[in-house]
Design a protein around this motif. Structure first.
Motif, PDB file in Angstrom:
ATOM      1  N   LEU A  25     -33.450 -43.913  10.472  1.00 56.06           N
ATOM      2  CA  LEU A  25     -34.214 -43.014   9.620  1.00 56.06           C
ATOM      3  C   LEU A  25     -33.235 -42.018   9.018  1.00 56.06           C
ATOM      4  CD1 LEU A  25     -37.188 -42.299  12.059  1.00 56.06           C
ATOM      5  CD2 LEU A  25     -37.179 -43.888  10.126  1.00 56.06           C
ATOM      6  N   ARG A  26     -33.159 -42.000   7.693  1.00 50.96           N
ATOM      7  CA  ARG A  26     -32.219 -41.111   7.016  1.00 50.96           C
ATOM      8  C   ARG A  26     -33.009 -40.123   6.162  1.00 50.96           C
ATOM      9  NH1 ARG A  26     -26.903 -42.602   5.984  1.00 50.96           N
ATOM     10  NH2 ARG A  26     -27.525 -44.785   6.132  1.00 50.96           N
ATOM     11  N   ALA A  48     -31.159 -33.403   3.951  1.00 54.21           N
ATOM     12  CA  ALA A  48     -30.807 -32.391   4.940  1.00 54.21           C
ATOM     13  C   ALA A  48     -31.743 -31.191   4.954  1.00 54.21           C
ATOM     14  CB  ALA A  48     -29.370 -31.926   4.710  1.00 54.21           C
ATOM     15  N   LYS A  49     -32.124 -30.679   3.804  1.00 51.86           N
ATOM     16  CA  LYS A  49     -32.882 -29.436   3.756  1.00 51.86           C
ATOM     17  C   LYS A  49     -34.382 -29.658   3.741  1.00 51.86           C
ATOM     18  CE  LYS A  49     -32.564 -24.859   1.718  1.00 51.86           C
ATOM     19  NZ  LYS A  49     -31.802 -24.020   0.753  1.00 51.86           N
ATOM     20  N   SER A  50     -34.847 -30.586   2.920  1.00 47.70           N
ATOM     21  CA  SER A  50     -36.287 -30.809   2.773  1.00 47.70           C
ATOM     22  C   SER A  50     -36.870 -31.733   3.830  1.00 47.70           C
ATOM     23  CB  SER A  50     -36.577 -31.396   1.392  1.00 47.70           C
ATOM     24  OG  SER A  50     -36.045 -32.719   1.289  1.00 47.70           O
ATOM     25  N   LEU A  51     -36.017 -32.492   4.497  1.00 45.48           N
ATOM     26  CA  LEU A  51     -36.419 -33.511   5.466  1.00 45.48           C
ATOM     27  C   LEU A  51     -37.255 -34.619   4.829  1.00 45.48           C
ATOM     28  CD1 LEU A  51     -37.218 -31.453   8.711  1.00 45.48           C
ATOM     29  CD2 LEU A  51     -35.052 -32.389   7.902  1.00 45.48           C
ATOM     30  N   SER A  52     -37.104 -34.814   3.526  1.00 43.83           N
ATOM     31  CA  SER A  52     -37.772 -35.937   2.875  1.00 43.83           C
ATOM     32  C   SER A  52     -37.058 -37.230   3.275  1.00 43.83           C
ATOM     33  CB  SER A  52     -37.760 -35.774   1.352  1.00 43.83           C
ATOM     34  OG  SER A  52     -36.440 -35.654   0.873  1.00 43.83           O
ATOM     35  N   LEU A  53     -37.834 -38.291   3.535  1.00 44.21           N
ATOM     36  CA  LEU A  53     -37.278 -39.554   4.015  1.00 44.21           C
ATOM     37  C   LEU A  53     -36.579 -40.293   2.879  1.00 44.21           C
ATOM     38  CD1 LEU A  53     -37.054 -41.464   6.466  1.00 44.21           C
ATOM     39  CD2 LEU A  53     -39.167 -42.561   5.685  1.00 44.21           C
ATOM     40  N   ALA A  86     -30.843 -39.516  11.041  1.00 40.67           N
ATOM     41  CA  ALA A  86     -29.692 -38.975  10.312  1.00 40.67           C
ATOM     42  C   ALA A  86     -30.155 -38.082   9.164  1.00 40.67           C
ATOM     43  CB  ALA A  86     -28.829 -40.115   9.770  1.00 40.67           C
ATOM     44  N   TRP A  87     -29.275 -37.170   8.785  1.00 34.74           N
ATOM     45  CA  TRP A  87     -29.528 -36.280   7.657  1.00 34.74           C
ATOM     46  C   TRP A  87     -28.299 -36.295   6.746  1.00 34.74           C
ATOM     47  CZ3 TRP A  87     -30.126 -35.160  12.772  1.00 34.74           C
ATOM     48  CH2 TRP A  87     -31.437 -34.994  13.229  1.00 34.74           C
ATOM     49  N   VAL A  88     -28.566 -36.241   5.447  1.00 31.78           N
ATOM     50  CA  VAL A  88     -27.492 -36.294   4.460  1.00 31.78           C
ATOM     51  C   VAL A  88     -27.595 -35.093   3.531  1.00 31.78           C
ATOM     52  CG1 VAL A  88     -26.433 -37.621   2.601  1.00 31.78           C
ATOM     53  CG2 VAL A  88     -27.511 -38.811   4.524  1.00 31.78           C
ATOM     54  N   ASP A  89     -26.486 -34.416   3.355  1.00 30.76           N
ATOM     55  CA  ASP A  89     -26.387 -33.344   2.363  1.00 30.76           C
ATOM     56  C   ASP A  89     -25.402 -33.798   1.292  1.00 30.76           C
ATOM     57  OD1 ASP A  89     -26.264 -31.070   0.875  1.00 30.76           O
ATOM     58  OD2 ASP A  89     -25.288 -29.831   2.392  1.00 30.76           O
ATOM     59  N   LEU A 126     -22.659 -35.965   6.573  1.00 30.13           N
ATOM     60  CA  LEU A 126     -23.529 -36.941   7.209  1.00 30.13           C
ATOM     61  C   LEU A 126     -23.662 -36.571   8.679  1.00 30.13           C
ATOM     62  CD1 LEU A 126     -25.103 -39.651   7.332  1.00 30.13           C
ATOM     63  CD2 LEU A 126     -22.907 -40.781   7.787  1.00 30.13           C
ATOM     64  N   TRP A 127     -24.898 -36.288   9.100  1.00 31.14           N
ATOM     65  CA  TRP A 127     -25.203 -35.938  10.493  1.00 31.14           C
ATOM     66  C   TRP A 127     -26.024 -37.072  11.075  1.00 31.14           C
ATOM     67  CZ3 TRP A 127     -27.236 -30.409  12.047  1.00 31.14           C
ATOM     68  CH2 TRP A 127     -27.526 -30.372  13.418  1.00 31.14           C
ATOM     69  N   VAL A 128     -25.504 -37.702  12.117  1.00 25.54           N
ATOM     70  CA  VAL A 128     -26.184 -38.821  12.762  1.00 25.54           C
ATOM     71  C   VAL A 128     -26.464 -38.456  14.219  1.00 25.54           C
ATOM     72  CG1 VAL A 128     -26.048 -41.252  13.406  1.00 25.54           C
ATOM     73  CG2 VAL A 128     -25.029 -40.473  11.258  1.00 25.54           C
ATOM     74  N   SER A 129     -27.670 -38.753  14.676  1.00 26.27           N
ATOM     75  CA  SER A 129     -28.027 -38.509  16.073  1.00 26.27           C
ATOM     76  C   SER A 129     -28.657 -39.756  16.668  1.00 26.27           C
ATOM     77  CB  SER A 129     -28.997 -37.329  16.186  1.00 26.27           C
ATOM     78  OG  SER A 129     -30.267 -37.664  15.634  1.00 26.27           O
ATOM     79  N   TYR A 130     -28.471 -39.945  17.968  1.00 28.48           N
ATOM     80  CA  TYR A 130     -29.139 -41.021  18.688  1.00 28.48           C
ATOM     81  C   TYR A 130     -29.070 -40.736  20.182  1.00 28.48           C
ATOM     82  CZ  TYR A 130     -24.266 -42.743  18.649  1.00 28.48           C
ATOM     83  OH  TYR A 130     -22.904 -42.854  18.751  1.00 28.48           O
ATOM     84  N   LYS A 131     -29.991 -41.340  20.920  1.00 26.12           N
ATOM     85  CA  LYS A 131     -30.146 -41.038  22.344  1.00 26.12           C
ATOM     86  C   LYS A 131     -29.224 -41.894  23.213  1.00 26.12           C
ATOM     87  CE  LYS A 131     -35.049 -40.286  21.370  1.00 26.12           C
ATOM     88  NZ  LYS A 131     -36.413 -40.800  21.604  1.00 26.12           N
ATOM     89  N   CYS A 132     -28.918 -41.365  24.380  1.00 29.94           N
ATOM     90  CA  CYS A 132     -28.182 -42.113  25.395  1.00 29.94           C
ATOM     91  C   CYS A 132     -28.663 -41.653  26.764  1.00 29.94           C
ATOM     92  CB  CYS A 132     -26.668 -41.919  25.234  1.00 29.94           C
ATOM     93  SG  CYS A 132     -26.096 -40.212  25.464  1.00 29.94           S
ATOM     94  N   ARG A 133     -28.056 -42.182  27.808  1.00 28.99           N
ATOM     95  CA  ARG A 133     -28.369 -41.832  29.190  1.00 28.99           C
ATOM     96  C   ARG A 133     -29.873 -41.865  29.469  1.00 28.99           C
ATOM     97  NH1 ARG A 133     -23.216 -37.944  30.927  1.00 28.99           N
ATOM     98  NH2 ARG A 133     -21.975 -39.809  31.351  1.00 28.99           N
TER      99      ARG A 133
END
Length: 443
Positions: A85-86, A89-94, A231-234, A240-247
């Motif tokens: 899901l990208r 960055a500011k509006s959080l629009s998909l 992820a978020w893109v400015d 480019l900010w990418v996040s995902y889970k672990c552990r």
């Protein structure tokens, strides 16, 4: 180089391999070669007393290999990665949504996220365990032993204390800043900074879910947890900010690729710290709830390091020596391809260098290794280093075609779209290696 030690192999002794570096690539090489019947010594200059790192994504081409090795993702806290899901960055629009989970109908859907330390621990176990579940003799991991030089043609390694050891095969897998690559190529290393850096840090999913805006990003309308890249893109600041889970889904990994800041220092250290205040200045265009994830970590919990590139190698083989992993292909972390392509290379080793009932010469095995790995690795490296725009970047396709003649996605294919995944991740290296051997035998 000096006097050869008495432990050099002689006729009738088992085939012996030296692996330089006990990172992901080096350990996978050790596992592959022990499974192929080799006696493997792994030289690692560090002592592994304080292992560090963040999470890592394992793509299907590498999952295939690790599963064959017996790596248990769930036991080691792995989390299935099923979507991307990208957002803006500011509006959080998909901006982009890609689903590739096991019930999506997509082939090759086994993506995993795992903490790097957990991955490394599991690989060390597979390399050294003595149980019957892993074939071949356990690898001998020699911590605190630095290799300072290699005679690639002779297969001789020189240790820091001056001792020499000779092997039937030497594998250089000591990372992007390999000190041995100059011995291999005969030329100065071409590794150079890109002007881009990456921040990495971990936060608790409990804290993330306490923010209603963030909770909505990580759960679906039915309240089920989303598993994959968020992820978020400015575009304005090229961040480019990418996040995902672990552990086990309890921890969220964050990685922010950005233009290198003047206050990030000159030291090339993975653990180089950066303050939350510094990062928030860089992320000033991001939604406040997303920015809040910076404050969820400890003040000393955020690390930064510079990102590098290197010119493609024309060959990964010289004499009795081959190079793999980041030592062979320095990649930007844009497509999560670097570690997975290194793991894929281990499948090449296990197949080509299997000693059971084989009559192939070492020269033939090494020649096939080059034929298989140079195209795949340079494809992944050049595509990753071009960034999310990939084939839109002028000259990138022409450069790729110098090494790789296979299919490419359409120029407009988005990262992690079906066409994109089919090229980079829908690949069975075991099959490719067997087919290469069959074709070579017929020729």
């Amino acid at each position: 180089m000096g006097q050869l030690s008495a432990s050099c192999p002689t006729d009738g002794q088992p085939h012996r391999a030296a692996v330089v570096g006990a990172g992901i690539a080096g350990l996978c090489a050790a596992i592959a070669l022990r499974r192929a019947g080799w006696h493997v010594a792994v030289y690692e200059k560090s002592s592994f007393k304080n292992e560090i790192g963040a999470a890592i994504t394992i793509t299907p081409n590498a999952t295939l290999v690790l599963e064959r090795f017996g790596f248990d993702f769930l036991e080691l806290g792995g989390v299935r990665n099923e979507m991307l899901l990208r957002y803006e960055a500011k509006s959080l629009s998909l901006l982009q949504k890609e689903y590739y989970g096991p019930d999506s109908g997509a082939e090759w859907s086994r993506f995993w996220s795992v903490h790097r330390v957990d991955l490394h621990s599991g690989l060390r176990g597979l390399a050294t365990q003595t149980q019957d579940t892993t074939p071949g003799p356990p690898a001998d991991i020699r911590l605190g032993q630095e290799i300072t030089g290699i005679d690639c043609e002779a297969g001789t390694v020189k240790l820091k204390d001056g001792r020499l050891e000779q092997y039937d095969l030497v594998i250089i897998a000591d990372g992007a800043h390999s000190r041995l690559i100059e011995d291999f190529t005969g030329n100065p290393s071409t590794v150079h900074r890109t002007g881009r850096s990456i921040y990495r840090w971990l936060v608790s999913m409990d804290e993330v879910n306490a923010d209603p805006v963030l909770q909505n990003l990580y759960t679906d309308p039915q309240g089920r947890r989303k598993s994959g890249f968020v992820a978020w893109v400015d575009q304005e600041t090229r961040i480019l900010w990418v996040s995902y889970k672990c552990r086990g889904g309890k921890v969220l990994n964050n990685a922010v690729v950005h233009d290198t800041q003047t206050d990030e220092g000159e030291e090339d250290l993975w653990q180089s710290p950066v303050s939350r205040e510094q990062i928030l200045k860089v992320l000033c265009n991001f939604h406040p709830s997303v920015q809040n994830m910076v404050s969820m970590t400890a003040e000393d919990g955020i690390k930064a390091h510079h990102l590098y590139k290197r010119l493609p190698l024309q060959s990964f083989v010289r004499g009795k020596t081959l190079v793999m992993g980041d030592a062979a292909h320095v990649m930007m972390p844009i497509h999560a391809a670097g570690a997975s392509v290194a793991i894929e290379t281990a499948a090449t080793l296990e197949t080509l260098f299997d000693l059971s009932g084989s009559t192939w010469t070492m020269d033939s095995r090494l020649e096939m290794f080059d034929k298989l790995r140079v195209p795949r690795c340079n494809l992944a490296m050049l595509s990753s280093n071009a960034g999310p725009e990939w084939l839109h970047v002028p000259g990138v396709e022409d450069e790729i075609r110098k090494y790789y003649s296979g299919p490419l996605p359409p120029a407009g294919a988005m990262p992690y779209s079906s066409a994109f995944r089919d090229v980079l991740f829908k690949h069975d290296e075991y099959r490719a290696a067997r087919e290469c051997m069959d074709k070579t035998a017929k020729d």
